[in-house]
Design a protein around this motif. Structure first.
Motif: not given
Ligand code: 9WO
Length: 256
Positions: A195-196, A198
């Protein structure tokens, strides 16, 4: 369990008690929760429940008579000795900043009762005779002043009700296993794996359940050491915790 709540604002409770786990527990008759307005026990036609403090000072104090009579009415509905198999266990709890700090241990104790009566104060205080001669216990949920005991009573009710037999499914309650009991929760992730930028720790995607369990326990332990060392059980750092997954690193202190 029967749970009675005495308050000047019974309507505050409905939204909390009609949702989620609490709502389901009530619907399934695992707990019988009743709120009652102790203003109904006032003696005069203005339904007065407060009065000026003896000795002077600002603010109003809750009078003893309506609170005593409201509690007595509740006790008359369910007298001692109506529990199956003998004397019933009951507590009358006053929610107040001067009480014992509420903990999971107290929640467990309250969950073992047949009958819990909670009294919510308002105004600037409650006549001392309520503490001394009516309440059996005083509980605080934390060191801050609120406008009354209603929100604390909801907190206590939720913590207690979810401990009653049958309220949580076995999947939810199994989480509280003895291995990690008393520690903070390990880090949780769900999809997506990235996620982004991460990423979810590789070990959680590995499918190696034994390694995952060791990693999680190590994380729970190191988080507890760095954020809430006061929670650590006596034996938490015993030899069985040794191993690379459980090594506590300085970066833990930066979390959260
Ligand atoms: C109000 C106030 C105003 C001026 C000087 C001193 C004062 N003390 C209070 C006060 O403690 N008011 C209480 C409000 C009276 C009883 C009900 N109230 C309450 C309960 N506030 N906060 C709680 C509470 C209960 C349990 N856990 C945390 C807070």
């Amino acid at each position: 369990m029967r749970l009675d709540i005495l308050t000047l604002f019974p309507e505050m409770f409905a939204p909390v008690f009609s949702h989620s786990i609490m709502g389901r527990a009530i619907e399934r008759n695992l707990v019988d929760i009743r709120t009652r307005n102790f203003r109904d026990y006032a003696h005069d036609r203005h339904r007065t429940v407060d009065d000026y403090p003896y000795g002077g000072g600002s603010g109003m104090v809750l009078k003893p008579e309506p609170l005593f009579e409201a509690v007595e009415a509740v006790l008359a509905e369910w007298p001692a000795g109506t529990s199956m198999g003998g004397a019933m266990r009951r507590k009358i709890v006053l929610l107040t900043p001067q009480g014992r700090r509420f903990t999971q241990e107290i929640a467990r104790d309250l969950a073992s009762l047949d009958h819990l009566v909670m009294v919510c104060g308002r105004y600037e205080g409650v006549d001392e005779r309520v503490r001394e001669h009516l309440a059996t216990d005083e509980i605080s949920i934390g060191d801050y002043v609120l406008s009354g005991g209603e929100l604390p009573a909801m907190v206590v009710a939720e913590a207690v009700v979810r401990l009653l037999p049958g309220v949580l499914g076995s999947a939810e309650s199994a989480e509280d296993d003895s291995f990690s009991a008393g520690l903070l929760q390990f880090p949780q992730y769900t999809r997506p794996p990235d996620f982004r930028g991460w990423r979810v720790p590789d070990i959680l995607l590995s499918g190696n359940h034994e390694e995952i369990a060791r990693w999680r326990h190590g994380q729970a332990l190191s988080r507890t050491v760095s954020k809430r060392p006061d929670l650590l059980p006596e034996d938490a750092l015993s030899k069985r915790e040794a191993g690379p997954a459980n090594t506590i690193v300085a970066s833990d202190a930066k979390e959260g």
